[in-house]
Every structure is written in structure tokens, then in C-alpha cells.
Design a protein around this motif. Sequence first.
Motif, PDB file in Angstrom:
ATOM      1  N   LEU A  43       0.153  14.045   7.284  1.00 23.79           N
ATOM      2  CA  LEU A  43      -0.229  13.679   8.604  1.00 23.79           C
ATOM      3  C   LEU A  43      -0.400  12.245   8.917  1.00 23.79           C
ATOM      4  CD1 LEU A  43      -3.433  16.065   8.777  1.00 23.79           C
ATOM      5  CD2 LEU A  43      -1.130  16.598   9.524  1.00 23.79           C
ATOM      6  N   ASP A  44       0.320  11.426   7.936  1.00 23.17           N
ATOM      7  CA  ASP A  44       0.270   9.842   8.359  1.00 23.17           C
ATOM      8  C   ASP A  44       1.813   9.835   8.880  1.00 23.17           C
ATOM      9  OD1 ASP A  44       0.397   7.159   8.172  1.00 23.17           O
ATOM     10  OD2 ASP A  44       0.542   7.188   6.010  1.00 23.17           O
ATOM     11  N   PRO A  45       1.589   9.020  10.086  1.00 28.38           N
ATOM     12  CA  PRO A  45       2.817   9.069  10.752  1.00 28.38           C
ATOM     13  C   PRO A  45       3.755   7.901  10.026  1.00 28.38           C
ATOM     14  CG  PRO A  45       1.104   8.115  12.176  1.00 28.38           C
ATOM     15  CD  PRO A  45       0.535   8.833  10.777  1.00 28.38           C
ATOM     16  N   LYS A  46       3.179   6.953   9.542  1.00 28.89           N
ATOM     17  CA  LYS A  46       3.746   6.150   8.825  1.00 28.89           C
ATOM     18  C   LYS A  46       4.620   6.558   7.274  1.00 28.89           C
ATOM     19  CE  LYS A  46       1.157   2.225  10.584  1.00 28.89           C
ATOM     20  NZ  LYS A  46       0.165   0.931  10.185  1.00 28.89           N
ATOM     21  N   LYS A  47       3.918   7.630   6.964  1.00 33.81           N
ATOM     22  CA  LYS A  47       4.181   8.235   5.581  1.00 33.81           C
ATOM     23  C   LYS A  47       3.897   7.195   4.346  1.00 33.81           C
ATOM     24  CE  LYS A  47       5.805  12.047   7.445  1.00 33.81           C
ATOM     25  NZ  LYS A  47       4.722  12.837   7.900  1.00 33.81           N
ATOM     26  N   LEU A  48       2.985   6.381   4.458  1.00 35.42           N
ATOM     27  CA  LEU A  48       2.915   5.548   3.311  1.00 35.42           C
ATOM     28  C   LEU A  48       2.406   6.215   2.243  1.00 35.42           C
ATOM     29  CD1 LEU A  48       0.803   2.846   5.208  1.00 35.42           C
ATOM     30  CD2 LEU A  48       3.145   2.634   4.512  1.00 35.42           C
ATOM     31  N   ASP A  49       3.225   6.005   0.999  1.00 35.94           N
ATOM     32  CA  ASP A  49       2.774   6.599  -0.339  1.00 35.94           C
ATOM     33  C   ASP A  49       1.599   5.976  -0.951  1.00 35.94           C
ATOM     34  OD1 ASP A  49       3.819   4.375  -1.874  1.00 35.94           O
ATOM     35  OD2 ASP A  49       5.765   5.421  -2.196  1.00 35.94           O
ATOM     36  N   ASN A  50       1.167   6.762  -1.883  1.00 38.87           N
ATOM     37  CA  ASN A  50       0.022   6.066  -2.721  1.00 38.87           C
ATOM     38  C   ASN A  50       0.176   4.943  -3.441  1.00 38.87           C
ATOM     39  OD1 ASN A  50      -1.448   8.283  -2.141  1.00 38.87           O
ATOM     40  ND2 ASN A  50      -1.049   9.499  -3.754  1.00 38.87           N
ATOM     41  N   ARG A  51       1.564   4.535  -3.719  1.00 38.95           N
ATOM     42  CA  ARG A  51       1.699   3.298  -4.477  1.00 38.95           C
ATOM     43  C   ARG A  51       1.520   2.140  -3.259  1.00 38.95           C
ATOM     44  NH1 ARG A  51       4.670   2.304  -9.155  1.00 38.95           N
ATOM     45  NH2 ARG A  51       5.401   4.416  -8.758  1.00 38.95           N
ATOM     46  N   ALA A  52       2.099   2.488  -2.243  1.00 38.54           N
ATOM     47  CA  ALA A  52       1.711   1.279  -1.323  1.00 38.54           C
ATOM     48  C   ALA A  52       0.319   1.243  -0.595  1.00 38.54           C
ATOM     49  CB  ALA A  52       2.762   1.765   0.428  1.00 38.54           C
ATOM     50  N   LEU A  53      -0.407   2.461  -0.596  1.00 36.73           N
ATOM     51  CA  LEU A  53      -1.900   2.102  -0.383  1.00 36.73           C
ATOM     52  C   LEU A  53      -2.616   1.528  -1.358  1.00 36.73           C
ATOM     53  CD1 LEU A  53      -2.322   5.908   0.935  1.00 36.73           C
ATOM     54  CD2 LEU A  53      -2.155   3.899   2.356  1.00 36.73           C
ATOM     55  N   LEU A  54      -2.176   1.726  -2.412  1.00 35.59           N
ATOM     56  CA  LEU A  54      -3.089   0.969  -3.757  1.00 35.59           C
ATOM     57  C   LEU A  54      -2.568  -0.686  -3.355  1.00 35.59           C
ATOM     58  CD1 LEU A  54      -4.663   1.108  -6.342  1.00 35.59           C
ATOM     59  CD2 LEU A  54      -2.397   1.250  -7.502  1.00 35.59           C
ATOM     60  N   ASN A  55      -1.410  -0.936  -3.280  1.00 36.25           N
ATOM     61  CA  ASN A  55      -1.106  -2.167  -3.102  1.00 36.25           C
ATOM     62  C   ASN A  55      -1.916  -2.750  -2.194  1.00 36.25           C
ATOM     63  OD1 ASN A  55       0.842  -2.580  -5.053  1.00 36.25           O
ATOM     64  ND2 ASN A  55       2.592  -1.760  -4.024  1.00 36.25           N
TER      65      ASN A  55
END
Length: 94
Positions: A43-55
Amino acid sequence: MENFNKLTRAEIERLAYLSEECGEVIQIVGKILRHGYDSYNPLDPKKLDNRALLNMELSDILKAMTRMLDSGDIDLNIGKKLYTNSEYWHHQEK
């Protein structure tokens, strides 16, 4: 009136910020453990993966730590030996 813990309002604010950011790191680490680094919320329009979110969340912790260092709340030299002590790392290359 002085707080029972002798913390200033500024110290409390910095600790609250750090606590909030640590909670967000714990949440994303749980997602990584369940779904992997490359997974993302569909549902995230940016499609940020978990690695990006952790960073992003670790960057926020770094900001909190920097503010606390600058204010004299913490001293990284005290914990330096933890970073060099390998007895706590069981699966890392020596």
C-alpha cells in the motif's frame, strides 16, 4: 518545581525522542525478521523496502544521539569497549 528524577525539560524531551525512535527501529527489525530486507508494504506508493526504512530509522537515532552528545547527556567513549568486544558476536567473521 524540580522533577523527582532531576531531569530538565530539555533532557526529558531528548530522551522521549530517543525512546520513540528506538521503538520505530524495533518495529522495522521485527518486520525484517518476519518478511526480509526486500519486502515492502504494497500500500506504500513509494514502495520503500524494509532495508530503506531501517536506514531511515537508524538515521533518526543517529540524530537523537548527536543531540544528546552535543548536550552532554551521553559519552560514546564510555561504551567503546562494547564495539570491540567480540564475545557478544557469535555469527560474524573474525
